[in-house]
Design an enzyme around this catalytic site. Structure first.
Site, PDB file in Angstrom:
ATOM      1  N   CYS A 112      -4.843  -2.763   2.572  1.00  0.00           N
ATOM      2  CA  CYS A 112      -4.818  -2.715   4.030  1.00  0.00           C
ATOM      3  C   CYS A 112      -6.149  -3.146   4.654  1.00  0.00           C
ATOM      4  O   CYS A 112      -6.612  -4.258   4.446  1.00  0.00           O
ATOM      5  CB  CYS A 112      -4.413  -1.304   4.451  1.00  0.00           C
ATOM      6  N   LYS A 129      -8.664   3.193  -2.451  1.00  0.00           N
ATOM      7  CA  LYS A 129      -9.207   2.694  -1.191  1.00  0.00           C
ATOM      8  C   LYS A 129     -10.527   3.400  -0.910  1.00  0.00           C
ATOM      9  O   LYS A 129     -10.591   4.633  -0.883  1.00  0.00           O
ATOM     10  CB  LYS A 129      -8.195   2.950  -0.073  1.00  0.00           C
ATOM     11  N   GLU A 159       0.846  -1.196   0.000  1.00  0.00           N
ATOM     12  CA  GLU A 159       0.000   0.000   0.000  1.00  0.00           C
ATOM     13  C   GLU A 159       0.881   1.245   0.000  1.00  0.00           C
ATOM     14  O   GLU A 159       1.901   1.314   0.693  1.00  0.00           O
ATOM     15  CB  GLU A 159      -0.898   0.000   1.242  1.00  0.00           C
TER      16      GLU A 159
END
Length: 322
Positions: free
Chosen positions: A162, A127, A45
């Protein structure tokens, strides 16, 4: 489509707050993986320009100078830097899922670009919900980011960032897209710190993140490539992390490759080590656990429980026509 695929998961230290240096290292890792015959490679990430851990350990006012540098070293999707990476992927003839801090206008996003063997970005997602303090830096992905899986010569490749792995509805939607090889992109995550020094939660550790990734493999019957960052002592001061009890160095890495039944497929490396973990996988092995568990097929009850998805992309400005 090839059934036997060599996959790779990056565990490495970013070139902190340095866009050009980050691109150079990214290309070097792609070339190294290609020399080892890797077909699908996953990066952590916000690998470019690194995950700014000091947002968790410092007050915003004490961190503002780093965030200014961070913004200026985040990468635009359509940029000369990205073009260099795309050219390297094309030369390597592999699929790369690249995690980076994307700059779009004056905003940042926690992005994953899916680059195919032709060097084209065939899918781009962000995300959908940055975690906790991350929302002071990055914006949210919209409906296009719900698509997590691409078709490739090496199988259906997916990816999440994540704690998106802790979003059960998002996981389920990815399973419904038929993922076979999943890139679990993570930052550095460290061991549980001394409770006498700081109140910390277990879910924010490398061990917990490792287990969350392993559970994705079990629940979704997919191969999972866990990619993570590391931090060394030489870069603690650069990251405004001096003296905090959380980021133990060298450390932060927990990369692994899991089979579709959750079994580790390679040897782990030290938490502070640089490595590209590799494994040769057979996509036909997915059928074995699928025969027991297919949560979007025979092991589901859509008459009782189902998922509603809104695919509409909202716009900041819509011009009305008379």
């Amino acid at each position: 489509m090839s059934k036997i695929v060599r996959v790779g998961a990056v565990q490495s230290e970013p070139v902190w707050l340095d866009l050009e240096g980050s691109v150079d290292k990214t290309i070097s890792l792609i070339e190294k993986a290609a020399a080892d015959g890797v077909n699908v490679l996953g990066f952590p990430e916000v690998w470019i320009p690194g995950y700014p851990w000091s947002m968790w350990t410092s007050a915003v006012i004490n961190n503002s100078h780093i965030i200014h540098d961070y913004m200026n070293n985040s990468m635009r999707k359509d940029s000369p830097q990205m073009k260099r990476i795309q050219a390297a992927v094309k030369e390597a003839g592999m699929v790369v899922v690249l995690g980076y801090s994307e700059r779009d206008g004056a905003s940042l996003y926690m992005a994953q670009s899916f680059i195919d063997p032709s060097g084209e970005i065939v899918h781009h997602r962000r995300k959908i919900k940055p975690t906790h303090i991350e929302r002071t830096i990055w914006g949210e992905g919209q409906a296009e980011s719900l698509t997590c899986v691409i078709d490739s010569p090496f199988g259906k490749v997916g990816g999440l960032n994540c704690w998106e792995h802790l979003q059960p509805l998002l996981r389920y939607y990815e399973y419904s897209q038929g993922v076979q090889i999943h890139i679990a992109s993570w930052p550095a995550e460290f061991e549980m710190p001394d409770p006498k020094k700081i109140a910390w939660l277990y879910h924010e550790t490398g061990e917990a993140s490792y287990r969350a990734s392993q559970f994705f493999a079990i629940e979704g019957q997919a191969f999972v490539l866990v990619a993570s960052q590391i931090l060394t002592e030489a870069n603690v001061e650069r990251n405004n992390l001096t003296g905090n009890p959380v980021t133990k160095t060298p450390g932060g890495g927990f990369s692994m490759i899991f089979g579709p039944d959750g079994k580790p497929l390679c040897e782990p490396v030290d938490a502070g080590a640089e490595a590209i973990l590799t494994a040769d996988i057979d996509l036909r092995d997915i059928d074995k656990p699928k025969a027991f568990i297919d949560v979007v097929g025979h092991y589901a009850r859509p008459d009782l429980l189902s998922l509603l998805v809104n695919p509409t992309v909202d716009k900041h400005v819509t011009t009305m026509k008379k």
